[in-house]
Write an enzyme that holds these catalytic residues in place. Structure first.
Site, PDB file in Angstrom:
ATOM      1  N   GLN A 150      -7.181   6.242  -1.077  1.00  0.00           N
ATOM      2  CA  GLN A 150      -6.111   6.815  -0.256  1.00  0.00           C
ATOM      3  C   GLN A 150      -6.726   7.505   0.954  1.00  0.00           C
ATOM      4  O   GLN A 150      -7.572   8.387   0.814  1.00  0.00           O
ATOM      5  CB  GLN A 150      -5.301   7.822  -1.087  1.00  0.00           C
ATOM      6  CG  GLN A 150      -4.141   8.443  -0.309  1.00  0.00           C
ATOM      7  CD  GLN A 150      -3.325   9.404  -1.154  1.00  0.00           C
ATOM      8  OE1 GLN A 150      -3.605   9.608  -2.343  1.00  0.00           O
ATOM      9  NE2 GLN A 150      -2.316  10.012  -0.555  1.00  0.00           N
ATOM     10  N   HIS A 200       3.183   1.526   0.790  1.00  0.00           N
ATOM     11  CA  HIS A 200       3.051   0.414   1.725  1.00  0.00           C
ATOM     12  C   HIS A 200       3.997  -0.679   1.248  1.00  0.00           C
ATOM     13  O   HIS A 200       3.985  -1.057   0.069  1.00  0.00           O
ATOM     14  CB  HIS A 200       1.640  -0.176   1.691  1.00  0.00           C
ATOM     15  CG  HIS A 200       0.538   0.743   2.119  1.00  0.00           C
ATOM     16  ND1 HIS A 200      -0.101   0.600   3.336  1.00  0.00           N
ATOM     17  CD2 HIS A 200      -0.052   1.781   1.497  1.00  0.00           C
ATOM     18  CE1 HIS A 200      -1.046   1.534   3.435  1.00  0.00           C
ATOM     19  NE2 HIS A 200      -1.044   2.252   2.331  1.00  0.00           N
ATOM     20  N   HIS A 260       2.618   7.895   0.323  1.00  0.00           N
ATOM     21  CA  HIS A 260       3.327   6.841   1.067  1.00  0.00           C
ATOM     22  C   HIS A 260       3.268   5.551   0.284  1.00  0.00           C
ATOM     23  O   HIS A 260       2.282   5.268  -0.390  1.00  0.00           O
ATOM     24  CB  HIS A 260       2.710   6.633   2.460  1.00  0.00           C
ATOM     25  CG  HIS A 260       1.225   6.460   2.450  1.00  0.00           C
ATOM     26  ND1 HIS A 260       0.352   7.516   2.305  1.00  0.00           N
ATOM     27  CD2 HIS A 260       0.442   5.352   2.569  1.00  0.00           C
ATOM     28  CE1 HIS A 260      -0.886   7.077   2.325  1.00  0.00           C
ATOM     29  NE2 HIS A 260      -0.865   5.760   2.479  1.00  0.00           N
ATOM     30  N   ASP A 316       3.281   0.479   9.972  1.00  0.00           N
ATOM     31  CA  ASP A 316       1.871   0.865   9.914  1.00  0.00           C
ATOM     32  C   ASP A 316       1.222   0.560  11.263  1.00  0.00           C
ATOM     33  O   ASP A 316       1.455  -0.497  11.855  1.00  0.00           O
ATOM     34  CB  ASP A 316       1.160   0.102   8.785  1.00  0.00           C
ATOM     35  CG  ASP A 316      -0.187   0.706   8.438  1.00  0.00           C
ATOM     36  OD1 ASP A 316      -0.319   1.262   7.325  1.00  0.00           O
ATOM     37  OD2 ASP A 316      -1.112   0.634   9.268  1.00  0.00           O
ATOM     38  N   ILE A 317       0.402   1.491  11.735  1.00  0.00           N
ATOM     39  CA  ILE A 317      -0.217   1.349  13.054  1.00  0.00           C
ATOM     40  C   ILE A 317      -1.253   0.224  13.074  1.00  0.00           C
ATOM     41  O   ILE A 317      -1.593  -0.299  14.143  1.00  0.00           O
ATOM     42  CB  ILE A 317      -0.853   2.701  13.469  1.00  0.00           C
ATOM     43  CG1 ILE A 317      -0.989   2.816  14.971  1.00  0.00           C
ATOM     44  CG2 ILE A 317      -2.190   2.932  12.767  1.00  0.00           C
ATOM     45  CD1 ILE A 317      -1.331   4.226  15.440  1.00  0.00           C
ATOM     46  N   ASN A 369      -1.689   3.673  -2.741  1.00  0.00           N
ATOM     47  CA  ASN A 369      -3.071   4.098  -2.959  1.00  0.00           C
ATOM     48  C   ASN A 369      -3.069   5.568  -3.337  1.00  0.00           C
ATOM     49  O   ASN A 369      -2.360   6.371  -2.718  1.00  0.00           O
ATOM     50  CB  ASN A 369      -3.892   3.860  -1.693  1.00  0.00           C
ATOM     51  CG  ASN A 369      -4.001   2.390  -1.353  1.00  0.00           C
ATOM     52  OD1 ASN A 369      -4.147   1.559  -2.238  1.00  0.00           O
ATOM     53  ND2 ASN A 369      -3.912   2.057  -0.072  1.00  0.00           N
TER      54      ASN A 369
END
Ligand code: AMP
Ligand code: ZN
Length: 116
Positions: free
Chosen positions: A93, A101, A99, A30-31, A86
């Site tokens: 979301q 997490h 996706h 994750d960024i 989410n």
């Protein structure tokens, strides 16, 4: 050309720090990590969310979950982790490409949600 940011990562048009890849699944950091380990696992095929997934998507969704412990362990969270998916407006979301997490260690990630 897709305007979905995660499809663009799959296409290699946006860089990502990949941690796992096979023919139908991609996982990358994750960024904006919320924990020391924070990996996103996505199907390479565009599925908007769990709200739009169909029974045909069950195999890839199952494979994503089945990979989670391996990815968490390899990324530095060998003693457990949390999965978050989410979904839609109520689930907050932000990216409309399904996706999961994986958030984790080394320390416990904390309580699940604030009680009402
Ligand atoms: P969600 O709110 O479940 O849709 O989460 C979207 C997540 O995607 C957030 O944690 C973002 O930090 C992450 N994210 C957004 N853009 C990127 C990107 N280009 N590379 C990696 N992670 C991203
Ligand atoms: Zn997409």
């Amino acid at each position: 050309m897709s305007d979905c940011i995660f499809c663009r990562i799959v296409e290699g048009k946006i860089p990502a720090k990949k941690v796992y890849e096979d023919d139908e699944i991609l996982a990358f950091n994750d960024i904006n990590p919320a924990r020391p380990v924070h990996v996103l696992v996505i199907p390479k095929k565009h599925i908007t969310s769990l709200a739009t997934a169909t029974p045909d998507d069950a195999p890839v969704l199952g494979r994503m979950l089945a990979l989670a412990n391996r990815i968490a362990t390899e990324q530095g969270s060998p003693d457990g982790f949390r999965i978050i998916i989410n979904t839609g407006r109520v689930g907050n979301q932000e990216v409309a490409h399904l996706h999961i997490h994986i958030v984790g260690g080394p320390d416990p990630v904390g309580p699940m949600l604030k009680r009402l």
